[in-house]
Design an enzyme around this catalytic site. Sequence first.
Site, PDB file in Angstrom:
ATOM      1  N   CYS A  42      -9.197 -36.774  44.155  1.00 29.73           N
ATOM      2  CA  CYS A  42     -10.250 -35.766  44.033  1.00 29.73           C
ATOM      3  C   CYS A  42     -11.568 -36.232  44.636  1.00 29.73           C
ATOM      4  O   CYS A  42     -12.174 -35.547  45.452  1.00 29.73           O
ATOM      5  CB  CYS A  42     -10.454 -35.385  42.570  1.00 29.73           C
ATOM      6  SG  CYS A  42     -11.766 -34.165  42.340  1.00 29.73           S
ATOM      7  N   CYS A  47     -10.916 -32.876  46.381  1.00 30.77           N
ATOM      8  CA  CYS A  47     -11.849 -31.840  45.947  1.00 30.77           C
ATOM      9  C   CYS A  47     -13.277 -32.036  46.454  1.00 30.77           C
ATOM     10  O   CYS A  47     -13.878 -31.111  47.005  1.00 30.77           O
ATOM     11  CB  CYS A  47     -11.903 -31.770  44.418  1.00 30.77           C
ATOM     12  SG  CYS A  47     -10.321 -31.969  43.579  1.00 30.77           S
ATOM     13  N   GLU A 181      -7.578 -23.499  52.930  1.00 32.62           N
ATOM     14  CA  GLU A 181      -8.951 -23.988  52.794  1.00 32.62           C
ATOM     15  C   GLU A 181      -9.427 -24.670  54.075  1.00 32.62           C
ATOM     16  O   GLU A 181     -10.537 -24.423  54.556  1.00 32.62           O
ATOM     17  CB  GLU A 181      -9.044 -24.948  51.609  1.00 32.62           C
ATOM     18  CG  GLU A 181      -8.948 -24.251  50.265  1.00 32.62           C
ATOM     19  CD  GLU A 181      -8.921 -25.200  49.087  1.00 32.62           C
ATOM     20  OE1 GLU A 181      -9.235 -24.758  47.967  1.00 32.62           O
ATOM     21  OE2 GLU A 181      -8.570 -26.385  49.271  1.00 32.62           O
ATOM     22  N   HIS A 434     -27.213  -5.739  36.685  1.00 33.20           N
ATOM     23  CA  HIS A 434     -27.349  -5.095  37.993  1.00 33.20           C
ATOM     24  C   HIS A 434     -28.603  -5.585  38.710  1.00 33.20           C
ATOM     25  O   HIS A 434     -29.622  -5.834  38.065  1.00 33.20           O
ATOM     26  CB  HIS A 434     -27.439  -3.576  37.787  1.00 33.20           C
ATOM     27  CG  HIS A 434     -27.529  -2.792  39.051  1.00 33.20           C
ATOM     28  ND1 HIS A 434     -26.453  -2.605  39.882  1.00 33.20           N
ATOM     29  CD2 HIS A 434     -28.584  -2.163  39.623  1.00 33.20           C
ATOM     30  CE1 HIS A 434     -26.835  -1.874  40.915  1.00 33.20           C
ATOM     31  NE2 HIS A 434     -28.122  -1.589  40.790  1.00 33.20           N
TER      32      HIS A 434
END
Length: 452
Positions: A42, A47, A181, A434
């Site tokens: 990782c 990652c 990816e 919103h």
Amino acid sequence: MAFDYDLFVIGGGSGGVRAARLTAQDGHKVALAEESRMGGTCVIRGCVPKKLMVYASEYKESAELAQSYGWDFDLGPFDWPKFQQHLESELGRLENAYETNAEKAGVTIYKSRAVLKDAHTIELADGQTFTSKHILVAVGGHPNVPGLENADLGMVSDDVFTMREMPKKLMIVGGGYIGCEFAGIFNGLGTEVSMFIRKAQILRGFDDEARGHVADCMKMRGVTIHTGCSPTEMEKRNGRIWVKGSSGHEEEFDAVLWATGRNPSTKGLGLEEVGVRLDRGGAIEVDDHFQTAVPSIYALGDCIGRVELTPVAIREAVAFHKTVFGGEPTKMDYDLIPSATFTQPEMGTVGMTEEQAEERGPTLVYATAFRPMQMAFAGGEERVLFKMLVDKETRKVLGVTIVGPHAAEMIQMAAVAVKMGATKEDFDATVALHPTMAEEMVTMKEPVRTLD
């Protein structure tokens, strides 16, 4: 029998380091062996560097978007050596943090390959041997390379971060999350990207509608996807790599990236010789408490082949520690684990896919696709997708999938509600924020279809 250590961990990735630190902090004598770099896949090869490359690849689009909003500037070419130097510095910092924090907790670190000699004995590459009451194997996995002639002409994901230069034209073999990816990354950095995938669609195992949406967006951004096609021949031609696919398509590339899955790094560790059982894929077989067929030997993380995610390995390490050293038998909860693919656009998901829901019984499907405000203003055509699966009888939310900017950030929050057992009415009762994309999570009022 007196042992040298209470716990000896083989593997310095996130799972192994967490287990070692927790156990040492409790006052136990702990050692850890890592043959490569502390931090594991990782931090060093997965990652972290991948996500930093994702960030780098998105700035070109951000700059173009900024120009649509009135900013006036010229964007120069991407400087790979400059980025790579900064990347290596950051990985070094993280590696040092992993090592320092483990040592501060009281863990003795051996920078060496370790193998098992018996149920309680570990041998290092330099010949040193140690005994331990408990042994934890957390060696992770490594990229798979097909047995194709001249396959060594291609690289794997580990190699991407140490490339000398960016390829102008790249072939990626494999349509899983790693391949997709990197397709987005290289495309964003200016490389011409093509993909060979065996199946009819990318991202097998994810929601069909969502992965189709991602594929369409990738194509709109310039990625070429050859479906139903696997490499059958490769050879070096004029300094480039010639590839022929099973569909008959042939082309030359500057580089080829194998993204054809990962295998547990369990070979040559002496596991089977001491009685530990492996499945046909090489994953270590363990029970609910990560104990192998040899009572003193445990395993967790990617090498057991359950859910191959860094946060899962860390949670498994906590469960292991509580069980073995805390007197509190703890099982890992693998239900409703959120995940994300940092494709471009991102996809975040938690719970069931529509295909899984269809098999379980009557389900309501709520979905919406729209152009987000930021992109619509600039004339962009790409749409985001929100999807929610709801049990028709109990109204409990079974799964959520989001495709679009910041999908991973949004799915983390949605996962909390889904994990708590939220119903559709719980989402509906929440006032929308919103203007945001995330407000669609609470404004989808009518199902688009029913699965019976």
